[in-house]
Write an enzyme that holds these catalytic residues in place. Structure first.
Site, short mmCIF file in Angstrom:
data_model
loop_
_atom_site.label_atom_id
_atom_site.label_comp_id
_atom_site.label_asym_id
_atom_site.label_seq_id
_atom_site.Cartn_x
_atom_site.Cartn_y
_atom_site.Cartn_z
N TRP A 49 -2.48 6.70 3.04
CA TRP A 49 -3.53 6.58 2.03
C TRP A 49 -4.93 6.45 2.65
O TRP A 49 -5.92 6.43 1.95
CB TRP A 49 -3.26 5.40 1.08
CG TRP A 49 -2.90 4.13 1.77
CD1 TRP A 49 -3.76 3.19 2.24
CD2 TRP A 49 -1.58 3.66 2.07
NE1 TRP A 49 -3.07 2.17 2.83
CE2 TRP A 49 -1.72 2.42 2.73
CE3 TRP A 49 -0.29 4.16 1.85
CZ2 TRP A 49 -0.62 1.68 3.17
CZ3 TRP A 49 0.79 3.41 2.29
CH2 TRP A 49 0.62 2.20 2.93
N ARG A 50 -4.97 6.37 3.99
CA ARG A 50 -6.28 6.36 4.65
C ARG A 50 -6.76 7.77 4.96
O ARG A 50 -7.82 7.95 5.53
CB ARG A 50 -6.21 5.53 5.93
CG ARG A 50 -6.02 4.05 5.61
CD ARG A 50 -6.24 3.19 6.82
NE ARG A 50 -6.18 1.79 6.42
CZ ARG A 50 -5.68 0.82 7.16
NH1 ARG A 50 -5.20 1.08 8.35
NH2 ARG A 50 -5.68 -0.42 6.72
N GLU A 55 -2.72 0.75 -3.42
CA GLU A 55 -3.24 -0.60 -3.63
C GLU A 55 -2.31 -1.42 -4.53
O GLU A 55 -2.10 -2.60 -4.29
CB GLU A 55 -4.65 -0.56 -4.24
CG GLU A 55 -5.71 0.01 -3.31
CD GLU A 55 -5.86 -0.80 -2.02
OE1 GLU A 55 -5.49 -1.98 -2.00
OE2 GLU A 55 -6.35 -0.23 -1.03
N GLN A 94 1.89 -6.40 -3.70
CA GLN A 94 3.06 -7.26 -3.77
C GLN A 94 3.99 -7.14 -2.57
O GLN A 94 5.05 -7.72 -2.57
CB GLN A 94 3.85 -6.97 -5.03
CG GLN A 94 4.26 -5.55 -5.16
CD GLN A 94 4.09 -5.10 -6.58
OE1 GLN A 94 3.22 -5.57 -7.30
NE2 GLN A 94 4.94 -4.21 -6.99
N LEU A 109 10.60 -3.68 -5.86
CA LEU A 109 9.23 -4.13 -5.55
C LEU A 109 8.85 -5.37 -6.37
O LEU A 109 7.95 -6.11 -5.98
CB LEU A 109 8.22 -3.02 -5.85
CG LEU A 109 7.88 -2.07 -4.72
CD1 LEU A 109 6.93 -0.99 -5.20
CD2 LEU A 109 7.25 -2.81 -3.54
N GLY A 110 9.51 -5.57 -7.49
CA GLY A 110 9.16 -6.71 -8.35
C GLY A 110 7.90 -6.43 -9.15
O GLY A 110 7.33 -5.33 -9.07
N TYR A 128 -10.07 -6.48 -7.82
CA TYR A 128 -9.78 -6.03 -6.47
C TYR A 128 -9.49 -4.53 -6.44
O TYR A 128 -10.08 -3.79 -5.65
CB TYR A 128 -8.60 -6.83 -5.86
CG TYR A 128 -8.09 -6.12 -4.66
CD1 TYR A 128 -8.80 -6.15 -3.47
CD2 TYR A 128 -6.94 -5.33 -4.73
CE1 TYR A 128 -8.40 -5.42 -2.37
CE2 TYR A 128 -6.53 -4.59 -3.64
CZ TYR A 128 -7.25 -4.65 -2.46
OH TYR A 128 -6.85 -3.90 -1.39
N ASP A 156 -9.54 -9.44 -1.25
CA ASP A 156 -8.12 -9.78 -1.43
C ASP A 156 -7.81 -11.01 -0.57
O ASP A 156 -8.71 -11.61 0.03
CB ASP A 156 -7.22 -8.57 -1.07
CG ASP A 156 -7.19 -8.29 0.43
OD1 ASP A 156 -8.03 -8.86 1.17
OD2 ASP A 156 -6.32 -7.52 0.86
N CYS A 194 -16.85 -18.30 15.45
CA CYS A 194 -16.02 -18.54 14.27
C CYS A 194 -15.92 -20.03 13.98
O CYS A 194 -15.55 -20.83 14.85
CB CYS A 194 -14.63 -17.95 14.52
SG CYS A 194 -13.43 -18.41 13.26
#
Ligand code: SF4
Length: 373
Positions: A23-24, A36, A41, A79-80, A119, A137, A207
């Protein structure tokens, strides 16, 4: 550290460390949306085969719109969060039929679509259309809270607003889609929830969490998710190589999926009181349940069933529910009661081959795999 420096470091890290994911390589909003929703999940390793399966079966949003809901749910099985699949299917049909197949091209319009929240709308508008919109996210919350020492509760409305503002301010003028990918990837691969590798981090020395040794405390999330406990008794009617299943139509978990006739109890019962439950379930049609014999039988003049098998209690965890399930298999010795049962229980007998293709909760699919297929 300046905002530009933060973005610069992230993008440099990303260019070297990023994973090569399908998907990139696309700006097709449908494919980005699909990835996405799947990745909300599950982890990439588990989600990737689902993404590939969906793209193979439904290469375009129009193909998804044409599919039946049952087919979509079957592909989604495992996948739920099945409402996400149902919403995606609904939205595919909406875009195809109401928007002439044209996916909206900006955050505000994308967010109006069913099943698409802040998101996902940000991600699609950024990755497909290059809109300068920050994504937020779980990974982004973690990175921002740790690097900049933001201690607001990420589950509170005010906390979310503050993070959203900071995330938007950090977005570089150029390369904002790459930056969005970079911060999510950095959270997923490097600044991970437990034991992040601070010694080899591009932000080491800059950081807050590293300096104050607060990696384990940040981000702060106060709201606890309440878990509901439920007790299911499944009655499995078997006639030769057919089992009775029922589509779940109530507003509850697993809507649109198939399971067996179900009696939900307040607590897990033992075998001694199954008779009562069973009689309630099919309203006095069965009058007798002999316990303590080798073969237990439900019978009256009309019906006679042999109890073939009673399972132990199976524990099944969902994100907000803990389910204790027990399965009782009843053999139907003749066909005369077949239709009567179907009508009484608003369920249907299916041959094993058909059951295989029905969308089912994993609890049911696992049980079937272990005991029938
Ligand atoms: S130094 Fe540690 S806590 Fe800070 S960003 Fe890097 S990995 Fe995360």
């Amino acid at each position: 550290m300046k905002n530009t420096e933060f973005a610069h470091k992230l993008i440099n890290w990303y260019k070297i460390k990023k994973r090569d994911l399908p998907w990139r390589h696309t700006q097709d909003p449908y494919r980005i949306w699909l990835s996405e929703i799947i990745l909300q999940q599950t982890r990439v390793a588990q989600g990737l085969p689902y993404y590939m399966k969906f793209i193979e079966n439904y290469p375009t949003i129009q193909d998804l719109a044409k599919a039946s809901e049952a087919e979509v749910l079957r592909l989604w099985q495992g996948l739920g969060y099945y409402s996400r699949a149902r919403n995606m299917h609904f939205t595919a049909q909406f875009v195809t039929h109401q928007l002439s197949g044209i996916f909206p091209n900006n955050y505000l319009e994308i967010k109006k679509l069913k099943g698409i929240g802040d998101y996902t709308a940000s991600a699609i508008s950024s990755f497909a259309f290059g809109e300068r919109k920050a994504v937020l996210d779980g990974n982004v919350f973690r990175v921002l809270s740790r690097v900049f020492g933001i201690t607001d509760d990420i589950s509170s409305t005010t906390g979310k607003k503050k993070f959203a503002q900071i995330a938007q301010d950090l977005l570089p003028k150029d390369e904002s889609p790459t930056y969005n990918q970079a911060i999510m990837e950095f959270g997923a691969l490097h600044c991970i929830p437990k034991n992040p590798d601070c010694n080899n981090c591009t932000f080491s020395g800059n950081c807050y969490a590293e300096t104050h040794k607060q990696q384990a405390e940040l981000p702060i999330k106060i709201k606890k998710v309440k878990t509901k406990t439920r007790h299911f008794l499944y009655i499995i009617f078997q006639y030769k190589n057919q089992l009775m299943l029922k589509e779940r139509t109530e507003k509850d978990i697993w809507k649109g999926l198939y399971d067996f006739p179900l009696y939900e109890q307040n607590s897990t019962q033992n075998i001694a009181i199954l008779q009562t439950i069973y009689e309630e379930t099919i309203k006095q049609e069965l009058s007798h349940f002999m316990i303590g014999k080798k073969i237990q039988v439900f019978s009256n003049q009309e019906f006679r069933f042999e109890v073939k098998k009673i399972s132990g209690i199976v524990k099944h965890l969902l994100s907000h529910q803990k389910i204790y399930a027990q399965f009782l298999v009843l053999d139907i010795p003749n066909q005369t009661i077949f239709q009567k049962l179907e009508t009484k229980l608003s369920a249907q007998f299916y041959p094993f081959e058909t059951i295989e293709n029905l969308p089912k909760p994993i609890l049911i699919a696992d049980y079937l795999k272990k005991h029938f297929f």
